[in-house]
Design an enzyme around this catalytic site. Sequence first.
Site, mmCIF file in Angstrom:
data_model
loop_
_atom_site.group_PDB
_atom_site.id
_atom_site.type_symbol
_atom_site.label_atom_id
_atom_site.label_comp_id
_atom_site.label_asym_id
_atom_site.label_seq_id
_atom_site.Cartn_x
_atom_site.Cartn_y
_atom_site.Cartn_z
ATOM 1 N N GLY A 12 18.312 -7.368 6.052
ATOM 2 C CA GLY A 12 16.955 -8.414 7.695
ATOM 3 C C GLY A 12 17.381 -7.364 8.940
ATOM 4 N N SER A 13 17.030 -5.876 9.724
ATOM 5 C CA SER A 13 17.472 -5.874 10.475
ATOM 6 C C SER A 13 15.925 -6.141 11.552
ATOM 7 C CB SER A 13 17.449 -4.542 10.147
ATOM 8 O OG SER A 13 16.815 -3.233 9.651
ATOM 9 N N LEU A 85 11.449 -8.050 -2.070
ATOM 10 C CA LEU A 85 10.317 -7.612 -2.681
ATOM 11 C C LEU A 85 10.195 -7.930 -3.624
ATOM 12 C CD1 LEU A 85 14.011 -5.310 -3.177
ATOM 13 C CD2 LEU A 85 12.163 -5.153 -1.419
ATOM 14 N N LEU A 87 7.232 -9.864 -5.996
ATOM 15 C CA LEU A 87 5.535 -9.830 -6.050
ATOM 16 C C LEU A 87 5.026 -12.111 -5.484
ATOM 17 C CD1 LEU A 87 2.875 -8.560 -6.178
ATOM 18 C CD2 LEU A 87 2.978 -9.291 -8.872
ATOM 19 N N HIS A 104 5.762 -2.284 4.537
ATOM 20 C CA HIS A 104 5.549 -0.760 3.905
ATOM 21 C C HIS A 104 6.650 0.376 4.356
ATOM 22 C CE1 HIS A 104 6.257 0.680 -0.801
ATOM 23 N NE2 HIS A 104 5.267 1.626 0.381
ATOM 24 N N ASP A 145 1.517 -4.561 -2.478
ATOM 25 C CA ASP A 145 0.998 -2.906 -1.486
ATOM 26 C C ASP A 145 -0.440 -2.540 -2.005
ATOM 27 O OD1 ASP A 145 3.692 -2.903 -0.904
ATOM 28 O OD2 ASP A 145 3.970 -1.494 -1.897
#
Length: 192
Positions: A12-13, A85, A87, A104, A145
Amino acid sequence: MRNIIILASGSGSNAENIIRYFAGREGVSVSHVLTNRSDAYVLERAKRLGVSTKVFDRTAFYDNNEVLYFLRSCQPDLIVLAGFLWLVPAALVEAFPQRIINIHPALLPAYGGKGMYGAKVHEAVVANGDGETGITIHYVNTRYDEGAVIFQARCPVDPGDDADLVAQKVHALEYEHFPRVIEEVLQQQGRP
Protein backbone atom coordinates in the site's frame (compact mmCIF):
# COMPACT_ATOMS: atom_id res chain seq x y z
CA MET A 1 -16.59 16.56 -2.87
CA ARG A 2 -14.85 14.32 -5.40
CA ASN A 3 -14.56 10.78 -4.10
CA ILE A 4 -11.67 8.39 -4.79
CA ILE A 5 -11.72 4.72 -3.79
CA ILE A 6 -8.48 2.74 -3.88
CA LEU A 7 -8.18 -1.01 -4.44
CA ALA A 8 -4.89 -2.58 -3.37
CA SER A 9 -3.56 -6.07 -2.64
CA GLY A 10 -0.30 -5.52 -0.81
CA SER A 11 1.89 -3.09 1.08
CA GLY A 12 0.00 0.00 0.00
CA SER A 13 2.86 2.48 -0.42
CA ASN A 14 1.21 3.94 -3.53
CA ALA A 15 -2.14 4.07 -1.74
CA GLU A 16 -0.55 5.94 1.17
CA ASN A 17 1.13 8.37 -1.23
CA ILE A 18 -2.21 9.06 -2.95
CA ILE A 19 -4.06 9.51 0.37
CA ARG A 20 -1.42 11.95 1.62
CA TYR A 21 -1.44 13.88 -1.66
CA PHE A 22 -5.19 14.43 -1.59
CA ALA A 23 -5.31 15.13 2.15
CA GLY A 24 -3.91 18.55 1.25
CA ARG A 25 -6.38 19.22 -1.56
CA GLU A 26 -9.79 20.83 -1.17
CA GLY A 27 -12.76 19.13 -2.78
CA VAL A 28 -11.16 15.67 -3.18
CA SER A 29 -10.82 12.83 -0.72
CA VAL A 30 -10.01 9.15 -0.59
CA SER A 31 -13.03 7.71 1.19
CA HIS A 32 -12.16 4.00 1.22
CA VAL A 33 -9.40 1.50 0.65
CA LEU A 34 -10.57 -1.95 -0.39
CA THR A 35 -8.40 -5.04 -0.45
CA ASN A 36 -8.71 -8.69 -1.31
CA ARG A 37 -6.24 -9.72 1.40
CA SER A 38 -6.96 -9.49 5.11
CA ASP A 39 -3.21 -9.47 5.83
CA ALA A 40 -2.38 -6.65 3.38
CA TYR A 41 -0.33 -3.89 5.01
CA VAL A 42 -2.38 -1.33 3.08
CA LEU A 43 -5.04 -1.83 5.79
CA GLU A 44 -2.67 -0.53 8.47
CA ARG A 45 -1.63 2.42 6.33
CA ALA A 46 -5.23 3.40 5.61
CA LYS A 47 -6.32 3.08 9.25
CA ARG A 48 -3.36 5.22 10.38
CA LEU A 49 -4.45 7.90 7.89
CA GLY A 50 -8.11 7.75 8.92
CA VAL A 51 -9.44 6.15 5.73
CA SER A 52 -12.17 3.51 5.96
CA THR A 53 -11.26 0.00 4.82
CA LYS A 54 -13.07 -3.04 3.53
CA VAL A 55 -11.77 -6.57 2.93
CA PHE A 56 -13.50 -8.77 0.36
CA ASP A 57 -13.10 -12.25 -1.08
CA ARG A 58 -13.40 -13.75 -4.57
CA THR A 59 -17.10 -14.47 -4.14
CA ALA A 60 -17.87 -10.85 -3.25
CA PHE A 61 -15.80 -9.61 -6.19
CA TYR A 62 -16.71 -12.06 -8.94
CA ASP A 63 -19.87 -13.96 -8.03
CA ASN A 64 -22.45 -12.09 -5.97
CA ASN A 65 -21.58 -8.47 -6.89
CA GLU A 66 -21.17 -7.43 -3.25
CA VAL A 67 -18.18 -5.24 -4.15
CA LEU A 68 -20.05 -3.71 -7.09
CA TYR A 69 -23.01 -2.82 -4.89
CA PHE A 70 -20.71 -1.39 -2.22
CA LEU A 71 -18.89 0.75 -4.78
CA ARG A 72 -22.16 2.01 -6.23
CA SER A 73 -23.30 3.03 -2.74
CA CYS A 74 -20.11 5.07 -2.32
CA GLN A 75 -20.59 6.91 -5.63
CA PRO A 76 -16.90 7.18 -6.51
CA ASP A 77 -15.73 9.68 -9.08
CA LEU A 78 -12.68 7.49 -9.62
CA ILE A 79 -11.61 3.99 -8.63
CA VAL A 80 -7.84 3.67 -8.46
CA LEU A 81 -6.05 0.33 -8.61
CA ALA A 82 -2.77 0.71 -6.75
CA GLY A 83 -1.12 -2.69 -6.71
CA PHE A 84 -4.40 -4.55 -7.06
CA LEU A 85 -3.74 -7.90 -8.72
CA TRP A 86 -7.12 -9.36 -9.65
CA LEU A 87 -8.71 -8.89 -13.06
CA VAL A 88 -11.64 -6.49 -12.75
CA PRO A 89 -14.91 -8.19 -13.77
CA ALA A 90 -16.93 -6.87 -16.71
CA ALA A 91 -19.88 -5.82 -14.51
CA LEU A 92 -17.62 -3.46 -12.56
CA VAL A 93 -15.97 -2.03 -15.68
CA GLU A 94 -19.40 -1.44 -17.22
CA ALA A 95 -20.75 0.20 -14.05
CA PHE A 96 -17.87 2.70 -13.94
CA PRO A 97 -16.85 3.40 -17.54
CA GLN A 98 -13.63 5.41 -17.85
CA ARG A 99 -13.64 5.78 -14.05
CA ILE A 100 -11.28 2.92 -13.13
CA ILE A 101 -7.56 3.46 -13.58
CA ASN A 102 -4.51 1.33 -12.89
CA ILE A 103 -0.78 1.83 -12.65
CA HIS A 104 1.59 -0.73 -14.15
CA PRO A 105 5.35 -0.83 -13.43
CA ALA A 106 6.45 -1.02 -17.08
CA LEU A 107 5.97 0.70 -20.40
CA LEU A 108 2.92 -1.11 -21.71
CA PRO A 109 2.34 -3.01 -23.88
CA ALA A 110 5.71 -4.45 -22.82
CA TYR A 111 5.66 -6.66 -19.73
CA GLY A 112 1.90 -6.58 -19.27
CA GLY A 113 -0.67 -9.30 -18.78
CA LYS A 114 -1.58 -11.92 -16.21
CA GLY A 115 1.23 -12.67 -13.80
CA MET A 116 3.31 -9.62 -14.75
CA TYR A 117 3.48 -7.43 -11.65
CA GLY A 118 6.01 -6.03 -9.21
CA ALA A 119 9.36 -7.79 -9.02
CA LYS A 120 8.45 -10.14 -11.87
CA VAL A 121 8.30 -7.17 -14.24
CA HIS A 122 11.61 -5.69 -13.04
CA GLU A 123 13.36 -9.07 -13.25
CA ALA A 124 12.14 -9.50 -16.84
CA VAL A 125 13.32 -5.99 -17.80
CA VAL A 126 16.81 -6.73 -16.43
CA ALA A 127 16.94 -10.25 -17.93
CA ASN A 128 16.09 -8.86 -21.38
CA GLY A 129 18.77 -6.17 -21.15
CA ASP A 130 16.34 -3.30 -21.73
CA GLY A 131 17.87 0.17 -21.67
CA GLU A 132 14.77 1.80 -20.19
CA THR A 133 11.61 1.04 -18.32
CA GLY A 134 8.97 3.10 -16.60
CA ILE A 135 5.33 3.30 -15.60
CA THR A 136 2.03 3.27 -17.42
CA ILE A 137 -1.19 4.68 -16.01
CA HIS A 138 -4.17 3.42 -17.97
CA TYR A 139 -7.91 2.97 -17.92
CA VAL A 140 -9.06 -0.48 -16.88
CA ASN A 141 -10.97 -2.75 -19.21
CA THR A 142 -11.78 -6.45 -18.96
CA ARG A 143 -8.25 -7.60 -19.92
CA TYR A 144 -5.05 -7.30 -17.93
CA ASP A 145 -3.12 -4.13 -18.79
CA GLU A 146 -4.86 -3.48 -22.12
CA GLY A 147 -6.95 -0.37 -21.35
CA ALA A 148 -6.26 2.96 -23.04
CA VAL A 149 -3.02 4.59 -21.89
CA ILE A 150 -3.41 7.85 -19.98
CA PHE A 151 0.24 8.55 -19.15
CA GLN A 152 3.70 7.02 -19.32
CA ALA A 153 6.99 8.06 -17.72
CA ARG A 154 10.41 6.55 -18.42
CA CYS A 155 13.64 5.93 -16.57
CA PRO A 156 16.95 4.43 -17.67
CA VAL A 157 18.05 0.91 -16.86
CA ASP A 158 21.80 1.26 -16.55
CA PRO A 159 24.32 -1.54 -17.08
CA GLY A 160 24.72 -3.32 -13.78
CA ASP A 161 21.27 -2.39 -12.47
CA ASP A 162 19.59 -5.31 -10.74
CA ALA A 163 15.84 -5.78 -10.34
CA ASP A 164 15.86 -4.08 -6.91
CA LEU A 165 17.49 -0.94 -8.27
CA VAL A 166 15.09 -0.89 -11.22
CA ALA A 167 12.21 -1.24 -8.74
CA GLN A 168 13.48 1.79 -6.80
CA LYS A 169 13.59 3.88 -9.98
CA VAL A 170 10.10 2.78 -10.99
CA HIS A 171 8.68 3.44 -7.50
CA ALA A 172 10.09 6.97 -7.65
CA LEU A 173 8.19 7.52 -10.91
CA GLU A 174 5.01 6.08 -9.36
CA TYR A 175 5.19 8.35 -6.33
CA GLU A 176 5.95 11.41 -8.44
CA HIS A 177 3.32 10.96 -11.13
CA PHE A 178 0.40 8.79 -9.98
CA PRO A 179 -1.33 11.30 -7.66
CA ARG A 180 -0.89 14.13 -10.17
CA VAL A 181 -2.33 12.05 -13.03
CA ILE A 182 -5.28 11.03 -10.82
CA GLU A 183 -5.92 14.72 -10.16
CA GLU A 184 -5.77 15.48 -13.91
CA VAL A 185 -8.21 12.67 -14.72
CA LEU A 186 -10.65 14.05 -12.13
CA GLN A 187 -10.32 17.53 -13.65
CA GLN A 188 -10.94 16.17 -17.15
CA GLN A 189 -14.13 14.49 -15.97
CA GLY A 190 -15.49 17.96 -15.42
CA ARG A 191 -17.97 16.93 -12.75
CA PRO A 192 -18.41 19.22 -9.72
